[in-house]
Design a protein around this motif. Structure first.
Motif, PDB file in Angstrom:
ATOM      1  N   ASP A 142      66.578  57.409   5.580  1.00  0.00           N
ATOM      2  CA  ASP A 142      65.585  58.180   6.197  1.00  0.00           C
ATOM      3  C   ASP A 142      64.425  58.382   5.878  1.00  0.00           C
ATOM      4  O   ASP A 142      63.547  59.024   6.568  1.00  0.00           O
ATOM      5  N   CYS A 143      63.942  57.696   4.628  1.00  0.00           N
ATOM      6  CA  CYS A 143      62.373  57.585   4.389  1.00  0.00           C
ATOM      7  C   CYS A 143      62.119  56.739   3.066  1.00  0.00           C
ATOM      8  O   CYS A 143      63.178  56.002   2.762  1.00  0.00           O
ATOM      9  N   GLN A 144      61.028  56.607   2.610  1.00  0.00           N
ATOM     10  CA  GLN A 144      60.883  55.891   1.479  1.00  0.00           C
ATOM     11  C   GLN A 144      61.605  56.502   0.235  1.00  0.00           C
ATOM     12  O   GLN A 144      61.537  57.879   0.266  1.00  0.00           O
ATOM     13  N   ASP A 151      56.729  63.054   7.916  1.00  0.00           N
ATOM     14  CA  ASP A 151      57.269  63.864   9.025  1.00  0.00           C
ATOM     15  C   ASP A 151      58.022  64.912   8.586  1.00  0.00           C
ATOM     16  O   ASP A 151      58.896  64.762   8.001  1.00  0.00           O
ATOM     17  N   PRO A 152      57.735  66.112   9.153  1.00  0.00           N
ATOM     18  CA  PRO A 152      58.430  67.025   8.544  1.00  0.00           C
ATOM     19  C   PRO A 152      60.046  67.244   9.018  1.00  0.00           C
ATOM     20  O   PRO A 152      60.636  68.122   8.455  1.00  0.00           O
ATOM     21  N   ASN A 153      60.116  66.551  10.044  1.00  0.00           N
ATOM     22  CA  ASN A 153      61.486  66.540  10.612  1.00  0.00           C
ATOM     23  C   ASN A 153      62.509  65.713   9.500  1.00  0.00           C
ATOM     24  O   ASN A 153      63.604  65.536   9.829  1.00  0.00           O
ATOM     25  N   CYS A 154      61.996  64.988   8.939  1.00  0.00           N
ATOM     26  CA  CYS A 154      62.745  63.995   7.940  1.00  0.00           C
ATOM     27  C   CYS A 154      63.196  64.781   6.895  1.00  0.00           C
ATOM     28  O   CYS A 154      62.673  65.623   6.100  1.00  0.00           O
ATOM     29  N   ASP A 155      64.626  64.549   6.500  1.00  0.00           N
ATOM     30  CA  ASP A 155      65.228  65.275   5.454  1.00  0.00           C
ATOM     31  C   ASP A 155      64.701  64.948   3.994  1.00  0.00           C
ATOM     32  O   ASP A 155      65.354  65.627   3.066  1.00  0.00           O
TER      33      ASP A 155
END
Length: 787
Positions: A142-144, A151-155
């Motif tokens: 979902d992210c690094q 991105d604020p939508n990334c958990d």
């Protein structure tokens, strides 16, 4: 594929084309119903368990509440498209967890048809991967992991897992199991729950093991056996028979002084206590794990879960290698045979390798014995390194190398079907590993020094190599050496394989991408450059830990520090496994599991076998029983009951009775300094007795005592084990109550919902909602209330 939406993008190097699959809301809810996924219907109102007053002492080991409990607990029910308003759908984008989403998409992709061949439909992403149509298929992280996403939508769950779980500096902290389950799925979550619980239980075993070791260390100076061996007036005057034929000379008993002193570290009264303790510990571990597992099943909505039956679909790799075919009588599907012959061949190869190592031991034992002594003084060239220990160390290292090579070969065997992977592969692989890792320990523990014969009538392997003898202080120190080298070597090598190798591969794979700006290096490209965890990834993690479990249970009587080694390894193992999953591997496809599966039965079997092996080790490998028999039946000194034990345990042999095959090549000058008689380790009548060289009554008394000890110890430990297992219920009482309460409330909520819907239809004049249907619904409600 029509149910899924996709977008394509070419990679920066222009050689790889990525297709990103997205599941719309309609697809998710359709397949959530197909997969019987449970989703929230109401927040759980069952009071939580009363807090433990000792929890304040555990505060340093706790993680922040927001990490441990990312969302409240809910009553759940299987999803139904027709009842969407019943569920707590606050946000469609977050209603299904990431693990649920990637499980749904994977379910669709593995069953998606793409063509026909010989009148049969071809389907599944796995076949497309195998034939080269696609190079990879994986869920995205979902992210690094080292920074939060912009991105604020990334958990940012990957980042949280890395910061709070995957770093070694957090080794003393608890694991965020709910977050692991949410991100990776229940199957991986249950593995880390088991590994963490196993490590916690090892702490108790390690503490007791260290205490037993310290007891042996502090009582070394009180050991009468080593005192007599080291005494120049006793051990220095006892001339022992040659350790090999022709090339070996006579030697003085006090040359084994240091090895006999160190042998006491592991061969003492605490050995018996620790063997009994570990027999009880393993039962406590398995029973308390069942309770922990039952609690996780409730908390993770797995109570009614049944393992999904996987398609009886051939693994393409296996199909390419096997030629024999057979039709399944149930499905009428033709499949290929193989596997069983490979397993038999590999086990046969292990046995052949074990025999080769034994031959090596017998051959180099004579060489070490002839090289490591000074024929003019009957003293060893080096004090601690005796021929027995030198042979054991080199043979253990050779055996470890062979184990690793055979391991690599067997891992290339591919199971026939996914079902076989889950069941038969586990048993096949465990059987192979059991023989591979433990065969050398079984040889040292139960065969070495037991079939030696006596001077003039030695036993030979293949009529060429004379069987090994144990050190005068016993074979237990050699078993300890073997166990330490194989166990420690396996753990060190395993951590190198799991951590360093993936890191090097990823570093090499990203060497070109590192020159690109980060905004041109997309998330899917970054994940593509990571290693693949694979379907067998978790299988090998379990296998590694179960083999370790065997080392600390089957042979723990010989090495009380084994649980400590396992504890230190597992503290590192948890962080290494979490680090590689979070940073070095593509995100695995989520899967459900309500238990550790067949590994539970394997652990139960090893627990029972460990009682038998440790009883035999104490009886036949340790010198405890001969010492006890001497203490109570043959000691002639009241002030020092163990004095004279060494002389009593050695038999007399007349040099003149040596046949030419065994007679050492002594020079005439040196021969004048040798007595007419020398000694060897056994209980036999002297040459001047009418029963010359036959076993004495003391030998039979000791044998009877050993057999009696085995029977008594096994029965005592088994009785205690079964009593403990009976006293500890598999499911905690509060969990049972919660399960019943939740089932009742869930049924009540569902029935009330159905009732309200029927009432609405009647109020709106829907005559199809008949009176019978209404009465039937009311009847179900009354039934649920009665429950």
């Amino acid at each position: 594929m029509s149910a899924l939406t996709s977008m394509g993008q070419e990679s920066e190097d222009g050689k790889i084309y990525f297709v990103k699959i997205h599941a719309p809301w309609e697809v998710l809810i359709t397949y959530a119903e197909v997969l019987n996924i449970k989703v929230p219907i109401r927040e759980n109102d069952i009071p939580s368990t009363v807090e433990n007053p000792l929890d304040c002492m555990l505060t340093p080991f706790r993680l922040p509440e927001k990490v441990m409990h990312p969302e409240p607990d809910y009553f759940t029910a299987p999803f139904s498209k027709d009842k969407q308003e019943l569920y707590l759908i606050n946000d469609e984008s977050t209603f299904f967890s990431p693990s649920m989403r990637n499980r749904i998409v994977n379910y669709i992709l593995t069953r998606c048809p793409y063509g026909t061949e010989e009148g049969k439909k071809k389907f599944g992403i796995k076949r497309l991967l195998n034939n080269g149509t696609y190079s990879a298929a994986y869920p995205l992280h979902d992210c690094q992991y080292w920074k939060k996403a912009s991105d604020p939508n990334c958990d940012n769950e990957r980042y949280t897992l890395y910061m709070e779980w995957a770093r070694f500096l957090r080794f003393y902290k608890e694991q965020p199991l709910d977050l692991i389950r949410k991100y990776y799925g229940e199957k991986i979550g249950i593995y880390f729950a088991w590994l963490g619980f196993y490590t916690e239980m090892l702490f108790l075993a390690a503490v007791v093991g260290v205490i037993c070791f310290l007891y042996g260390l502090f009582t070394m100076d009180e050991n009468m056996s080593s005192k007599e061996i080291c005494d120049p007036a006793i051990g220095g005057e006892i001339i022992m028979c040659p350790l090999c034929d022709r090339d070996c000379e006579y030697w003085r008993l006090n040359t084994t002084c240091e090895s006999s002193e160190y042998s006491h570290l592991f061969d003492n009264v605490a050995t018996l206590f620790f063997a009994i303790f570990m027999g009880i510990w393993v039962t406590l571990f398995l029973e308390f794990w069942k309770r922990r597992q039952a609690r996780l099943k409730y908390e993770w909505d797995l109570v009614d879960f049944e393992e999904e039956q996987q398609q009886l679909q051939l693994r393409p790799e296996y199909e390419a290698k096997c030629t024999q075919k057979k039709k399944n009588p149930v499905t009428q599907v033709t499949y290929r045979l193989g596997g069983h012959n490979c397993t038999f061949s590999c086990v046969s190869l292990i046995i052949a390798s074990m025999i080769a190592v034994i031959v090596y031991r017998l051959a180099v034992y004579a060489a070490f014995a002839s090289l490591m002594e000074n024929t003019q003084t009957l003293q060893p060239i080096s004090g601690l390194l005796t021929p027995q220990l030198a042979t054991s160390v080199t043979a253990s290292c050779l055996n470890f190398v062979i184990i690793m090579i055979l391991n690599f070969i067997y891992e290339k065997i591919i199971p026939r079907t996914h079902m076989e992977y889950e069941n038969r592969l586990t048993m096949k692989m465990f059987l192979f590993q059991f023989v591979n890792y433990y065969s050398s320990c079984f040889y040292v523990a139960f065969f070495k020094g037991k079939f030696v014969g006596y001077p003039g009538a030695y036993t030979y392997m293949f009529n060429r190599w004379r069987n090994e003898e144990c050190d005068p202080a016993g074979c237990l120190i050699e078993l300890t050496t073997q166990l330490t080298i194989v166990m420690a070597g396996k753990q060190i090598w395993g951590n190198i394989q799991e951590a360093i190798v993936p890191w090097i591969c990823n570093w090499w794979g990203r060497r070109k991408a590192r020159s690109n700006p980060e905004n041109l290096y997309s998330r899917w490209e970054q994940d593509h450059d990571l290693q693949t965890f694979g379907a067998l990834g978790l299988f090998y993690e379990y296998l590694e830990m179960v083999i370790q479990f065997g080392f600390i249970t089957l042979f723990v009587a010989s090495f009380p520090l084994a649980p400590l080694l396992a504890l230190m390894n597992n503290i590192l193992e948890i962080r290494v496994d979490s680090w590689k999953l979070t940073t070095q591997y593509r995100r695995p496809v989520a899967a459900k599991a309500h238990s550790i599966g067949v590994w539970q039965e394997i652990l139960n079997g090893m627990a029972i076998l460990s009682v038998v092996t440790n009883a035999f080790i104490v009886a036949f490998t340790s010198d405890m029983i001969p010492r006890l028999v001497y203490y109570y039946a043959y000691s002639e000194s009241e002030d020092s009951p163990m004095s004279g034990y060494i002389n009593n345990s050695l038999s007399v042999f007349e040099i003149a009775d040596f046949p030419d095959r065994n007679k050492p090549k002594l020079n005439v000058t040196f021969h004048l300094h040798i007595c007419l008689f020398n000694r060897y380790r056994d209980y036999r009548y002297p040459p001047d007795h009418e029963r010359k060289y036959l076993h004495t009554m003391q030998f039979w008394h000791i044998l009877a005592a050993k057999l009696a000890f085995i029977i008594i110890m096994e029965h005592v430990v088994f009785i205690v084990k079964f009593f403990v297992a009976w006293m500890i219920p598999d499911v905690p009482a509060d969990v049972k109550a919660k399960i019943k309460r939740e089932k009742y409330l869930t049924q009540k909520i569902l029935h009330e919902y159905e009732l309200e819907k029927l009432k609405e239809r009647l109020c709106h004049g829907d005559k199809r909602a008949t009176e019978k249907e209404f009465i039937a619904t009311e009847g179900r409600m009354e039934l649920s209330r009665a429950m």
